[in-house]
Design an enzyme around this catalytic site. Structure first.
Site, mmCIF file in Angstrom:
data_model
loop_
_atom_site.group_PDB
_atom_site.id
_atom_site.type_symbol
_atom_site.label_atom_id
_atom_site.label_comp_id
_atom_site.label_asym_id
_atom_site.label_seq_id
_atom_site.Cartn_x
_atom_site.Cartn_y
_atom_site.Cartn_z
ATOM 1 N N CYS A 184 -46.325 4.691 19.587
ATOM 2 C CA CYS A 184 -46.364 5.315 20.918
ATOM 3 C C CYS A 184 -45.784 4.442 22.033
ATOM 4 C CB CYS A 184 -47.796 5.689 21.259
ATOM 5 S SG CYS A 184 -48.482 6.900 20.125
HETATM 6 N N1 LIG Z 1 -50.380 7.596 16.019
HETATM 7 C C1 LIG Z 1 -50.872 7.686 17.218
HETATM 8 O O1 LIG Z 1 -51.710 6.881 17.616
HETATM 9 C C2 LIG Z 1 -50.439 8.780 18.177
HETATM 10 C C3 LIG Z 1 -51.191 8.977 19.338
HETATM 11 C C4 LIG Z 1 -50.826 9.977 20.210
HETATM 12 C C5 LIG Z 1 -49.696 10.741 19.945
HETATM 13 N N2 LIG Z 1 -48.962 10.522 18.812
HETATM 14 C C6 LIG Z 1 -47.795 11.387 18.588
HETATM 15 O O2 LIG Z 1 -48.136 12.329 17.583
HETATM 16 C C7 LIG Z 1 -47.002 12.634 16.771
HETATM 17 C C8 LIG Z 1 -47.322 12.369 15.305
HETATM 18 O O3 LIG Z 1 -47.586 10.976 15.143
HETATM 19 P P1 LIG Z 1 -48.364 10.404 13.887
HETATM 20 O O4 LIG Z 1 -48.745 9.008 14.257
HETATM 21 O O5 LIG Z 1 -49.413 11.345 13.424
HETATM 22 O O6 LIG Z 1 -47.186 10.374 12.811
HETATM 23 P P2 LIG Z 1 -47.330 10.139 11.240
HETATM 24 O O7 LIG Z 1 -46.043 9.619 10.778
HETATM 25 O O8 LIG Z 1 -48.597 9.386 10.944
HETATM 26 O O9 LIG Z 1 -47.552 11.611 10.664
HETATM 27 C C9 LIG Z 1 -46.590 12.590 10.706
HETATM 28 C C10 LIG Z 1 -46.693 13.421 9.419
HETATM 29 O O10 LIG Z 1 -45.779 14.488 9.522
HETATM 30 C C11 LIG Z 1 -45.222 14.713 8.247
HETATM 31 N N3 LIG Z 1 -43.979 15.466 8.457
HETATM 32 C C12 LIG Z 1 -42.777 15.052 8.897
HETATM 33 N N4 LIG Z 1 -41.933 16.089 9.015
HETATM 34 C C13 LIG Z 1 -42.624 17.197 8.642
HETATM 35 C C14 LIG Z 1 -42.307 18.579 8.552
HETATM 36 N N5 LIG Z 1 -41.104 19.049 8.901
HETATM 37 N N6 LIG Z 1 -43.251 19.404 8.100
HETATM 38 C C15 LIG Z 1 -44.485 18.957 7.756
HETATM 39 N N7 LIG Z 1 -44.856 17.666 7.829
HETATM 40 C C16 LIG Z 1 -43.929 16.800 8.273
HETATM 41 C C17 LIG Z 1 -45.038 13.322 7.681
HETATM 42 O O11 LIG Z 1 -44.944 13.360 6.267
HETATM 43 C C18 LIG Z 1 -46.313 12.640 8.172
HETATM 44 O O12 LIG Z 1 -47.354 12.739 7.233
HETATM 45 C C19 LIG Z 1 -45.867 11.788 17.330
HETATM 46 O O13 LIG Z 1 -45.151 12.547 18.251
HETATM 47 C C20 LIG Z 1 -46.585 10.673 18.061
HETATM 48 O O14 LIG Z 1 -45.825 10.149 19.103
HETATM 49 C C21 LIG Z 1 -49.323 9.572 17.917
#
Ligand SMILES: NC(=O)c1ccc[n+]([C@@H]2O[C@H](COP(=O)([O-])OP(=O)(O)OC[C@H]3O[C@@H](n4cnc5c(N)ncnc54)[C@H](O)[C@@H]3O)[C@@H](O)[C@H]2O)c1
Length: 445
Positions: free
Chosen positions: A273
């Protein structure tokens, strides 16, 4: 009316929720819906993750396997790679990654891929919510035209909203249910319906007037952190030059009961992030001929911290009449923050790479990360993968320098400073008592 129908379904717990992307954000969210009795399906491209969930096993530290198993056994939670099941969902929430391209421009390709899957199956009566962090305008400029290209119309046939995720992995105090949720729809019906959906799992929902406001609010939050951490890092470098204890300065300033909020320096920023999100805002700003100078400055200061840490190691070794070349350096912690198993954008990667390119023999210990590989963005040195070593007496004594990069709990820091010759503490992990009883020379950020 779409709105009333959806609200009734949600109220009666007859609505089905689909969560696309079961990562750090999507899995806790899906689990929350399932645990209040709403049937939830997680959609993944990673077959392994889907089968782990269906077997009742969690791969995210903040969600226990017991919670998953209970919901899977009660047929409230399932995971699939079959996107045709999207048709059965009344609300679909997109939680896929939003990385940056090498050029530091937003990469919304995962959002587009997820939206494409929805588009193929969009049916009348669905609510689509984007949770992935992104630039203002993604929901109404990009998603809305894609979904309307099906011939279905917003409000008449489907609803569309943005709601940023604020989950803080590893934070035991704040979880999905007690972090207020900002919700902004492209239309009023979209806002109200999405807000009602989230009110089933979150104590406090804050509705705003548009998806763009919600998108911008998320970027403001994370830019605020990046900028303030940048200022703390600049202060730390200044204090080092002036031979003043940065941490004591911050502690003193933080006694002011108003107008000051403490931020702390460190080896650099990491995670999915803080290092990335501000670029989404500055990119959008550039599209409008606007130069976001705070963001550029924070990025410049924060991205130089690994270089500064390596300088501290070099200074320390130099005082011991040792060269960087051939020195054995042990990193304590490589995760980007304490007590989590995430190395994405971790400053440890850059520190290791820089130490190796100076000829150091680098090793690491991290109870959360058993192996570390380096992609092509961290390969000024050999880029050889590393495995976590045991933190035993021999390992500590054999190190010329130990660098505390992540202040994981559960590490016996007293033993480290008793046995090591030199310790660089980038996190203020060594408290006053430990420092007082230390045999090692300690250099603090
Ligand atoms: N990690 C954090 O602390 C956090 C906090 C707030 C916001 N975010 C935001 O949330 C979003 C997700 O982040 P995250 O940390 O969960 O990512 P992550 O990489 O942990 O998880 C994303 C998941 O999406 C899956 N994926 C990718 N493309 C896909 C598709 N087309 N269909 C289905 N599944 C698919 C991946 O395999 C993965 O398991 C990002 O935009 C991030 O900026 C993350």
């Amino acid at each position: 009316m779409i709105k009333n129908n959806l609200i009734n379904l949600i109220r009666d717990k007859r609505a089905r929720v689909g969560v696309i992307g079961l990562g750090y954000v999507g899995l806790p969210l899906a689990t929350e819906f399932a645990s209040v009795g709403i049937k939830t399906t997680g959609f993944e491209v990673d077959e392994k993750k889907a089968s782990e969930i269906n077997a009742g096993r969690s791969y995210i530290a903040d969600v226990t396997s017991e919670t998953i198993k209970e919901s899977v056994d009660a047929v409230r939670l399932s995971a699939t790679t079959d996107f045709d099941l999207l048709k059965e969902c009344d609300a679909i929430i997109i939680c896929v990654p939003t990385p940056l391209r090498k050029t530091k421009e937003p990469d919304v390709s995962f959002i587009l891929a997820a939206a494409e899957e929805i588009k193929k199956r969009l049916r009348r009566g669905q609510l689509i919510i984007l949770e992935s962090t992104t630039y203002p305008g993604t929901t109404d400029e990009v998603l809305m035209p894609m979904l309307e290209a099906t011939g279905l119309k917003l409000d008449e046939d489907f609803l569309l909203a943005f709601s940023p995720e604020r989950v803080d992995p590893g934070n035991p105090q704040f979880k999905t249910h007690n972090i207020p949720k900002v919700v902004g729809g492209v239309t009023d019906d979209s806002t109200e319906t999405a807000a009602f959906l989230y009110s089933q799992i979150v104590n406090d929902v804050h509705a705003v007037s548009s998806a763009r406001v919600a998108e911008a609010a998320k970027l403001l939050e994370n830019t605020f952190r990046a900028v303030n951490i940048g200022m703390a890092n600049e202060m730390a470098r200044l204090c080092y030059a002036l031979n003043i204890d940065t941490w004591e300065v911050i502690r003193a300033a933080a006694t002011k009961p108003f107008g000051f909020m403490p931020f702390y320096p460190g080896p650099g920023i990491g995670g999915h992030c803080i290092p990335l999100d501000p670029h989404y805002l500055s990119w959008k700003a550039r599209q409008h001929g606007f130069d976001s100078r705070f963001i550029s400055l924070a990025e410049e200061v924060n991205s130089r911290m690994p270089e500064h840490v390596v300088q501290l190691v070099s200074d320390g070794l130099n005082d011991d009449r040792k060269a960087m070349n051939g020195a054995r350096v042990l990193l304590l912690g490589v995760a980007y923050k304490k007590d989590i198993d995430d190395v994405r954008e971790s400053p440890a990667l850059s520190i290791i790479d820089r130490l190796r390119s100076k000829g150091c023999e680098v090793r690491y210990h991290d109870p959360f990360i058993s192996e570390l590989s380096f992609d092509d963005t961290h390969t000024a040195s050999s880029g050889e993968p590393l495995a976590s070593v045991q933190l035993n007496d021999e390992e500590i004594k054999a190190s010329d320098c130990i660098v505390i990069v992540t202040d994981h709990s559960g590490i016996d820091y007293q033993r480290v400073v008793n046995l090591a010759p030199l310790v660089v503490d980038t996190r203020n992990a060594l408290n006053g008592e430990v420092r007082k009883r230390s045999a090692a020379r300690i250099i603090r950020l």
